[in-house]
Scaffold this motif. Structure first.
Motif, PDB file in Angstrom:
ATOM      1  N   PHE A  51       0.655  -1.081   0.235  1.00 23.23           N
ATOM      2  CA  PHE A  51       0.182  -0.270  -0.273  1.00 23.23           C
ATOM      3  C   PHE A  51       1.230   0.841  -0.309  1.00 23.23           C
ATOM      4  O   PHE A  51       1.933   0.809   0.685  1.00 23.23           O
ATOM      5  CB  PHE A  51      -1.008   0.299   1.045  1.00 23.23           C
ATOM      6  N   VAL A  52       0.377   2.389  -1.328  1.00 21.11           N
ATOM      7  CA  VAL A  52       1.336   3.448  -0.772  1.00 21.11           C
ATOM      8  C   VAL A  52      -0.185   4.306  -1.300  1.00 21.11           C
ATOM      9  O   VAL A  52      -0.356   4.228  -2.117  1.00 21.11           O
ATOM     10  CB  VAL A  52       2.191   3.491  -1.869  1.00 21.11           C
ATOM     11  N   PRO A  53       0.159   5.248  -0.275  1.00 21.89           N
ATOM     12  CA  PRO A  53      -1.346   6.279  -0.875  1.00 21.89           C
ATOM     13  C   PRO A  53      -1.178   7.268  -2.102  1.00 21.89           C
ATOM     14  O   PRO A  53       0.754   7.510  -2.523  1.00 21.89           O
ATOM     15  CB  PRO A  53      -1.354   6.953   0.445  1.00 21.89           C
ATOM     16  N   THR A  54      -2.103   8.051  -2.795  1.00 22.34           N
ATOM     17  CA  THR A  54      -1.289   8.835  -3.969  1.00 22.34           C
ATOM     18  C   THR A  54      -1.462  10.339  -3.652  1.00 22.34           C
ATOM     19  O   THR A  54      -1.849  10.260  -2.718  1.00 22.34           O
ATOM     20  CB  THR A  54      -2.734   8.903  -4.873  1.00 22.34           C
ATOM     21  N   ASP A  55      -1.244  11.103  -4.217  1.00 24.16           N
ATOM     22  CA  ASP A  55      -0.830  12.516  -3.476  1.00 24.16           C
ATOM     23  C   ASP A  55      -2.213  12.754  -3.103  1.00 24.16           C
ATOM     24  O   ASP A  55      -2.251  13.669  -1.790  1.00 24.16           O
ATOM     25  CB  ASP A  55      -0.349  13.227  -4.484  1.00 24.16           C
ATOM     26  N   ARG A  56      -3.486  12.588  -3.512  1.00 26.19           N
ATOM     27  CA  ARG A  56      -4.581  13.150  -3.295  1.00 26.19           C
ATOM     28  C   ARG A  56      -5.745  12.879  -1.980  1.00 26.19           C
ATOM     29  O   ARG A  56      -5.504  13.234  -1.497  1.00 26.19           O
ATOM     30  CB  ARG A  56      -5.406  12.746  -4.573  1.00 26.19           C
ATOM     31  N   GLN A  57      -4.365  11.181  -1.429  1.00 38.08           N
ATOM     32  CA  GLN A  57      -4.882  10.906  -0.735  1.00 38.08           C
ATOM     33  C   GLN A  57      -4.224  11.325   0.719  1.00 38.08           C
ATOM     34  O   GLN A  57      -5.169  10.826   1.518  1.00 38.08           O
ATOM     35  CB  GLN A  57      -5.013   9.027  -0.784  1.00 38.08           C
ATOM     36  N   ARG A  58      -3.004  12.310   0.385  1.00 36.66           N
ATOM     37  CA  ARG A  58      -2.835  12.693   1.838  1.00 36.66           C
ATOM     38  C   ARG A  58      -3.509  13.595   1.818  1.00 36.66           C
ATOM     39  O   ARG A  58      -2.679  14.493   2.582  1.00 36.66           O
ATOM     40  CB  ARG A  58      -1.133  12.991   1.448  1.00 36.66           C
ATOM     41  N   GLY A  59      -4.235  14.520   0.901  1.00 33.51           N
ATOM     42  CA  GLY A  59      -4.901  15.123   1.782  1.00 33.51           C
ATOM     43  C   GLY A  59      -5.718  15.242   2.358  1.00 33.51           C
ATOM     44  O   GLY A  59      -7.020  14.255   2.484  1.00 33.51           O
ATOM     45  N   ALA A  60      -6.420  16.718   2.530  1.00 22.83           N
ATOM     46  CA  ALA A  60      -7.922  16.403   3.340  1.00 22.83           C
ATOM     47  C   ALA A  60      -9.132  16.389   2.826  1.00 22.83           C
ATOM     48  O   ALA A  60      -8.907  16.757   1.751  1.00 22.83           O
ATOM     49  CB  ALA A  60      -8.225  17.858   4.517  1.00 22.83           C
ATOM     50  N   GLY A  61     -10.153  15.157   3.313  1.00 26.10           N
ATOM     51  CA  GLY A  61     -11.218  15.395   2.692  1.00 26.10           C
ATOM     52  C   GLY A  61     -11.301  13.410   1.967  1.00 26.10           C
ATOM     53  O   GLY A  61     -11.991  13.560   1.685  1.00 26.10           O
ATOM     54  N   ASP A  62     -10.227  13.616   1.935  1.00 24.85           N
ATOM     55  CA  ASP A  62     -10.017  11.797   0.978  1.00 24.85           C
ATOM     56  C   ASP A  62     -10.856  11.218   2.502  1.00 24.85           C
ATOM     57  O   ASP A  62     -10.953  11.174   3.229  1.00 24.85           O
ATOM     58  CB  ASP A  62      -8.677  11.590   0.966  1.00 24.85           C
ATOM     59  N   VAL A  63     -11.397  10.187   0.882  1.00 22.79           N
ATOM     60  CA  VAL A  63     -12.100   9.033   2.379  1.00 22.79           C
ATOM     61  C   VAL A  63     -11.322   7.917   2.554  1.00 22.79           C
ATOM     62  O   VAL A  63     -11.829   6.990   3.383  1.00 22.79           O
ATOM     63  CB  VAL A  63     -13.615   8.732   1.628  1.00 22.79           C
ATOM     64  N   THR A  64     -10.357   7.223   2.176  1.00 16.16           N
ATOM     65  CA  THR A  64      -9.713   5.862   2.092  1.00 16.16           C
ATOM     66  C   THR A  64      -9.168   5.798   3.836  1.00 16.16           C
ATOM     67  O   THR A  64     -10.054   4.427   3.803  1.00 16.16           O
ATOM     68  CB  THR A  64      -8.384   6.769   1.331  1.00 16.16           C
ATOM     69  N   ASP A  65      -9.137   6.746   4.620  1.00 11.57           N
ATOM     70  CA  ASP A  65      -9.159   6.274   5.833  1.00 11.57           C
ATOM     71  C   ASP A  65      -9.456   6.232   6.501  1.00 11.57           C
ATOM     72  O   ASP A  65     -10.381   5.195   6.998  1.00 11.57           O
ATOM     73  CB  ASP A  65      -7.814   7.480   6.723  1.00 11.57           C
ATOM     74  N   LEU A  66     -11.319   6.850   6.349  1.00 12.64           N
ATOM     75  CA  LEU A  66     -12.495   6.576   6.611  1.00 12.64           C
ATOM     76  C   LEU A  66     -13.136   5.501   6.147  1.00 12.64           C
ATOM     77  O   LEU A  66     -12.723   4.786   7.289  1.00 12.64           O
ATOM     78  CB  LEU A  66     -13.143   7.543   5.816  1.00 12.64           C
ATOM     79  N   VAL A  67     -12.744   4.964   4.872  1.00  5.46           N
ATOM     80  CA  VAL A  67     -13.506   3.906   4.714  1.00  5.46           C
ATOM     81  C   VAL A  67     -12.375   2.547   5.207  1.00  5.46           C
ATOM     82  O   VAL A  67     -12.726   1.391   5.701  1.00  5.46           O
ATOM     83  CB  VAL A  67     -13.858   3.830   2.804  1.00  5.46           C
ATOM     84  N   LYS A  68     -11.491   2.680   5.511  1.00  2.00           N
ATOM     85  CA  LYS A  68     -10.492   1.824   6.047  1.00  2.00           C
ATOM     86  C   LYS A  68     -10.546   1.356   7.566  1.00  2.00           C
ATOM     87  O   LYS A  68     -10.586   0.516   7.668  1.00  2.00           O
ATOM     88  CB  LYS A  68      -8.585   2.138   5.287  1.00  2.00           C
ATOM     89  N   ALA A  69     -10.280   2.698   7.849  1.00  4.21           N
ATOM     90  CA  ALA A  69     -11.062   2.294   9.421  1.00  4.21           C
ATOM     91  C   ALA A  69     -12.214   1.777   9.695  1.00  4.21           C
ATOM     92  O   ALA A  69     -12.297   0.750  10.688  1.00  4.21           O
ATOM     93  CB  ALA A  69     -10.874   3.684  10.343  1.00  4.21           C
TER      94      ALA A  69
END
Length: 337
Positions: free
Chosen positions: A51-69
């Motif tokens: 797993f490597v995040p994209t630049d966009r996923q490092r920004g505020a408002g991305d849902v990746t961490d929310l869905v992962k949790a």
């Protein structure tokens, strides 16, 4: 504890690529690395950690961490108590779609299931000798269940990796079939996820997308409002909840359908535009627009493409039937050579 690549992952070494640079990866002690040693990806408990995040996923408002949790807390789907490779195969063969999929996938195919969850489908397809099936997911707890079952039941044709579907750790044009069933609508950009996965599909390879339908999903959203007030006391609104024992599978279905923190909804016409603009020829839809049962023909046999009005009627029909299976529809396409 880290260890060398397990046998299934070693067998996929020729397919793997750095998710950052797309450079080929080689097996090294404890995992995989680029030839220059600049990047290293460990294998932990038999699972490749790519797993490597994209630049966009490092920004505020991305849902990746929310869905992962969400999925770390509630892996979906879940294995039944006492599940074995025999019971897994029997359940899959009893399902018309899964039986048709197994029949359609060649015995020597390379398959990626993006968003595999706890890996039932990947493990089932991996039972066929000669196939190489990679199950990829963002959720570590789900992957541990998938790999634990694979190892316990000695399923040599499957392997599991933790990955970002926007940066799949596979070489370009290396996969015969990509399955993304029920996953892209939980990302921040479903179309961008589709395009990232398409890059690794061989010319002539197949993509299978399962997405929440813009119209059929309305029935589930209505039930969600009722459940928000009454909880599972309103179980009679969803046949999968029933009156039976409150099993982990039942709990996982309820949370996935009625408590998920993020989803998007899509129409058949919208996804057909993705296909047209990305060099993918339409193969078919599920449910079929002609009403034929899944088992009537090979799953990958081309269906006639219908008019937008015909597909809209199909979608409204799904809504009138209560949005079964969460209002999910499937489109299949073949990447042009």
């Amino acid at each position: 504890m880290s260890r060398g690549p397990c046998a299934p992952l070693r067998g996929c070494a020729d397919l793997l690529a750095c998710p950052v640079s797309s450079a080929p990866l080689i097996a090294v002690a404890g995992g995989f690395a680029t030839a220059d040693g600049a990047r290293h990806y460990p294998v932990v408990d038999g699972i490749g950690r790519f797993f490597v995040p994209t630049d966009r996923q490092r920004g505020a408002g991305d849902v990746t961490d929310l869905v992962k949790a969400f999925y770390e807390e509630t892996p979906f789907p879940n294995y039944a108590a006492g599940e074995t490779r025999a019971t897994l195969a029997a359940k899959a063969q009893a399902n018309h779609f899964l039986r048709a999929l197994d029949d359609a996938v060649p015995a020597d195919a390379v398959v990626l299931e993006a968003g595999c969850g706890t890996g039932q489908l990947s493990n089932f397809l991996g039972l066929s000798e000669g196939r190489r099936v990679l199950g990829g997911d963002i959720c570590w707890n789900s992957l541990r269940l998938a790999e634990g079952f694979r190892e316990r039941e000695s399923i040599a044709g499957a392997a599991f990796v933790q990955m970002n579907l926007f940066r799949p750790p596979l070489r370009d044009a290396s996969v015969d079939l990509v399955i993304a069933n029920g996953v892209l609508h939980h990302t921040g950009d479903a179309r961008a996820g589709f395009e990232a996965l398409l890059r690794i599909v061989k010319p002539g390879g197949v993509v299978l997308l399962g997405l929440y339908n813009r119209y059929a999903r309305l029935a589930t959203l209505a039930r969600r409002k009722v459940f928000a007030h009454f909880g599972t006391r309103a179980h009679f609104l969803d046949r999968r909840l029933g009156r039976g024992q409150d099993t982990p599978q039942r709990q996982a279905w309820f949370r996935d359908q009625y408590r998920h923190p993020h989803e998007t909804r899509h129409s058949i016409g919208e996804v057909l535009c993705w296909f047209d603009e990305s060099g993918v020829d339409f193969l078919g839809s599920l449910p079929r627009s002609d009403g034929a049962p899944i088992a009537a023909a090979s799953l990958f046999a081309p269906q006639a493409r219908r008019t937008p009005a015909r597909y809209l009627a199909l979608e409204l029909g799904l809504l009138l039937r209560g949005g079964r299976d969460g209002g999910l529809f499937i489109l299949l396409g073949r990447k042009r050579g």
